[in-house]
Design a protein around this motif. Structure first.
Motif, PDB file in Angstrom:
ATOM      1  N   HIS A   1       0.847  -1.205   0.000  1.00  0.00           N
ATOM      2  CA  HIS A   1       0.000   0.000   0.000  1.00  0.00           C
ATOM      3  C   HIS A   1       0.880   1.252   0.000  1.00  0.00           C
ATOM      4  CE1 HIS A   1      -3.068   2.798   0.584  1.00  0.00           C
ATOM      5  NE2 HIS A   1      -3.051   2.879   1.903  1.00  0.00           N
TER       6      HIS A   1
ATOM      7  N   PHE B   1       3.320  -1.334   4.090  1.00  0.00           N
ATOM      8  CA  PHE B   1       2.823   0.037   4.156  1.00  0.00           C
ATOM      9  C   PHE B   1       3.982   1.019   4.210  1.00  0.00           C
ATOM     10  CE2 PHE B   1       1.077   3.531   6.994  1.00  0.00           C
ATOM     11  CZ  PHE B   1       0.243   4.089   6.036  1.00  0.00           C
TER      12      PHE B   1
ATOM     13  N   THR C   1      -6.822   4.096   3.292  1.00  0.00           N
ATOM     14  CA  THR C   1      -6.191   2.951   3.968  1.00  0.00           C
ATOM     15  C   THR C   1      -7.261   2.089   4.647  1.00  0.00           C
ATOM     16  OG1 THR C   1      -4.169   4.218   4.283  1.00  0.00           O
ATOM     17  CG2 THR C   1      -4.450   2.293   5.699  1.00  0.00           C
TER      18      THR C   1
ATOM     19  N   GLY D   1      -2.774   5.410   9.810  1.00  0.00           N
ATOM     20  CA  GLY D   1      -2.647   4.238   8.936  1.00  0.00           C
ATOM     21  C   GLY D   1      -1.963   3.085   9.655  1.00  0.00           C
TER      22      GLY D   1
END
Ligand code: NAD
Length: 306
Positions: A69, A111, A94, A145
């Motif tokens: 991501h 991430f 997210t 996140g």
């Protein structure tokens, strides 16, 4: 199949190239807000979609085993003027992605977080255990996140790799201080405006080092939540970056400082990450901050950005 969100952007497109090089099948979702179709690897499946919409996230994760991501609004400066943009593209996006992963049973997420989660850390170099207390909306969106990812991992049997980056620079980069300086000098070769007093002292990492570090860590760590700082081992001042950009462009501009000890509200003037954790797994950055800056300036000039 691996899904790379933001795979048409600077860091995302390099990740896609590296994953394909390693023999993975890759799908990209990107809304092209700051991404560039010409950065997209032709062997990847490209889906134009927006993670602010849950349906787009659901479509993108179908049949995928792992998600990288990367998509976000990465502009720390903008986060001061447009906190709504940062909330939607970093926090809501997210959360949509995690919901989509939960519903489709996808259990691995990588991430890209940031040094700005630490705010103005009093411990330099700053280790991963240092408390997160950001001073920018952007930094806060990344803490959010990280927190959502950790909660989903523990609640829904997922695993995650969270990378807190220093400033990442190199080919295809289209924001940040080097890009800004080149654009300003193209407009006016006589004078360069430098935000702040030029003494801001931060760590920079070259894109190839950054990609290598992520792959190295993912291959060698297997906790529920794996957090790593990624940066070089030294810093370079903004004034020195201005000198390097000017030298590489063959110019000798006057420097005009806007003043103050930081470039904008929310800017962290001194940043150096401890990378001992990743070094203990056998990784080392190849370039210092200054070497990374010089390479990145050359890259952008070679790319012919206007
Ligand atoms: P970038 O702007 O080049 O890449 C971001 C990509 O995400 C773009 O292709 C953009 O079109 C896409 N995107 C944005 N919002 C989206 C949405 N709602 N739906 C789908 N796609 C969307 O930026 P970058 O520098 O490559 O940053 C990549 C990641 O690394 C970001 O998460 C950023 O916060 C993080 N990061 C970057 C740096 C750095 O120095 N470049 C430092 C720390 C962290």
């Amino acid at each position: 199949m691996i899904l790379v969100t933001g795979g048409a952007g600077f860091i995302g497109s390099h990740i896609v190239d590296a994953l394909i090089e390693r023999g993975n099948e890759v799908r990209i979702i990107d809304n092209l807000s700051s991404g560039n179709p010409s950065f997209v690897n032709e062997d990847a499946e490209f889906v134009e979609g927006d993670l602010r919409r849950l349906d787009d996230a659901l479509n993108a994760v179908k049949g995928v085993e792992e998600v990288w991501h990367i998509a976000a609004n990465p502009d720390v400066r903008l986060s001061y003027q447009r906190p709504d943009e940062i909330y939607e593209n970093n926090v809501l996006a997210t959360w949509n992605l995690l919901e989509a992963m939960r519903k489709e049973g996808v259990s691995r997420i990588v991430f890209t977080s940031t040094s700005t989660v630490y705010g103005e850390a009093k411990v330099i170099p700053t280790p991963e255990e240092y408390p997160t207390m950001p001073i920018s909306v952007y930094g806060a969106s990344k803490v959010a996140g990280e927190a959502m990812i950790s909660s989903y991992c523990h609640t829904y049997d997922m695993k995650s790799w969270i990378f807190r980056f220093a400033n990442v620079i190199g080919r295809r980069s289209r924001h940040g201080v080097i890009y800004d300086f080149i654009l300003k000098l193209r407009k006016n070769p006589e004078e360069l405006e430098i935000l702040g007093n030029g003494e801001q002292n931060k760590s920079y990492i070259y894109i190839d080092d950054c990609i290598g570090a992520m792959l190295h860590a993912v291959d060698r760590s297997d906790d529920v939540v794996n957090i790593f700082n990624i940066g070089s081992e030294d810093q370079v001042k903004v004034r020195r970056i201005a000198e390097i950009v000017s030298e590489e462009m063959g110019l000798n501009p006057r420097f005009r400082f806007t003043g103050g000890d930081r470039g904008w509200k929310g800017d962290v003037p001194v940043m150096l990450l401890s990378i001992e954790k990743l070094k203990s797994l056998g990784w080392r950055p190849r370039y210092s901050s200054e070497e990374a800056v010089r390479r990145a300036v050359r890259d952008l000039l070679d790319e012919g950005i206007v």
